[in-house]
Design a protein around this motif. Structure first.
Motif, mmCIF file in Angstrom:
data_model
loop_
_atom_site.group_PDB
_atom_site.id
_atom_site.type_symbol
_atom_site.label_atom_id
_atom_site.label_comp_id
_atom_site.label_asym_id
_atom_site.label_seq_id
_atom_site.Cartn_x
_atom_site.Cartn_y
_atom_site.Cartn_z
ATOM 1 N N UNK A 108 40.385 1.025 3.243
ATOM 2 C CA UNK A 108 40.732 2.104 2.318
ATOM 3 C C UNK A 108 40.372 3.446 2.946
ATOM 4 N N UNK A 109 41.330 4.345 2.974
ATOM 5 C CA UNK A 109 41.079 5.679 3.493
ATOM 6 C C UNK A 109 40.168 6.442 2.535
ATOM 7 N N UNK A 110 39.082 6.990 3.082
ATOM 8 C CA UNK A 110 38.155 7.778 2.269
ATOM 9 C C UNK A 110 38.787 9.124 1.939
ATOM 10 N N UNK A 111 38.454 9.679 0.773
ATOM 11 C CA UNK A 111 38.996 10.997 0.434
ATOM 12 C C UNK A 111 38.332 12.090 1.265
ATOM 13 N N UNK A 112 39.078 13.135 1.514
ATOM 14 C CA UNK A 112 38.511 14.293 2.201
ATOM 15 C C UNK A 112 37.557 15.015 1.253
ATOM 16 N N UNK A 115 43.153 18.156 -6.527
ATOM 17 C CA UNK A 115 43.498 17.176 -5.491
ATOM 18 C C UNK A 115 42.258 16.401 -5.052
ATOM 19 N N UNK A 116 41.131 17.089 -4.913
ATOM 20 C CA UNK A 116 39.880 16.418 -4.551
ATOM 21 C C UNK A 116 39.508 15.408 -5.631
ATOM 22 N N UNK A 117 39.624 15.821 -6.892
ATOM 23 C CA UNK A 117 39.318 14.939 -8.025
ATOM 24 C C UNK A 117 40.212 13.702 -8.008
ATOM 25 N N UNK A 118 41.497 13.907 -7.814
ATOM 26 C CA UNK A 118 42.459 12.811 -7.817
ATOM 27 C C UNK A 118 42.172 11.813 -6.700
ATOM 28 N N UNK A 119 41.896 12.336 -5.488
ATOM 29 C CA UNK A 119 41.609 11.451 -4.363
ATOM 30 C C UNK A 119 40.316 10.676 -4.588
ATOM 31 N N UNK A 120 39.316 11.346 -5.160
ATOM 32 C CA UNK A 120 38.045 10.681 -5.447
ATOM 33 C C UNK A 120 38.196 9.569 -6.470
ATOM 34 N N UNK A 121 38.964 9.830 -7.518
ATOM 35 C CA UNK A 121 39.199 8.812 -8.546
ATOM 36 C C UNK A 121 39.954 7.624 -7.952
#
Length: 173
Positions: free
Chosen positions: A63-67, A75-81
């Motif tokens: 799984x690719x980790x979020x930036x 966008x940060x929130x969405x990737x983290x979720x």
């Protein structure tokens, strides 16, 4: 089998053979709407994975980790979720999980790119070299390759490459 996951809402899932690196299956990231926002659909991800291999103890999920930064806080929130949902799903199933940093797989698979660089174009070029027979379109009506599936494929190849290197290195001892 190795399953590469680009965890964005426009991401993708690609399963490859650990032995040959051949693509077994690929799909765009399934999503759903909740509270007027789009999220990944982990149940559909789970069903897709089991459809690729009904014996989940025999595969690796990468799984690719979020930036830590993005164009917006949303966008940060969405990737983290998305990352948390996928990681939680995989951990509760006790699957072999590898968390992959974007910069690590890109450096390994794309090499050093000189600015200004287009990682999407470079990724598609490498994917086409590694799997020239694959079509990276989301559907037959699309004319542009799906970046999420391309990245997911390269993430899976990165895990295969790094694990193969470790195995080959241990054989020398």
């Amino acid at each position: 089998m190795i399953i590469g996951i680009d965890n964005g809402l426009n991401g993708g899932l690609v399963a490859i053979s650990k032995q040959t690196g051949a693509v077994i299956a690929k799909t765009v990231m399934p999503t759903l709407h909740r509270c007027k926002k789009r999220e990944i659909d982990t149940y559909k991800v789970y069903q897709w994975i089991l459809g690729c291999d009904p014996f989940p103890s025999q595969f690796t999920v990468a799984i690719e980790e979020p930036l830590h930064h993005a164009k917006s806080s949303q966008a940060v929130r969405s990737m983290g979720i998305s990352f948390g949902k996928l990681l939680g799903m995989a951990e509760t199933k006790q699957w072999d999980v590898r968390c992959v940093k974007v910069h690590n797989w890109q450096k390994s698979m794309l090499g050093h790119l000189s600015p200004p660089y287009d990682t999407k174009k470079a990724a598609l070029g490498v994917a086409n070299l590694l799997a020239p027979e694959e079509c990276w379109l989301k559907s037959k009506r699309c004319s542009k390759a799906h970046d999420g599936m391309v990245d997911a494929y390269l993430i899976a190849c990165y895990i295969r490459k790094s694990e193969k290197f470790v195995k080959d290195w241990h054989k020398k001892d």
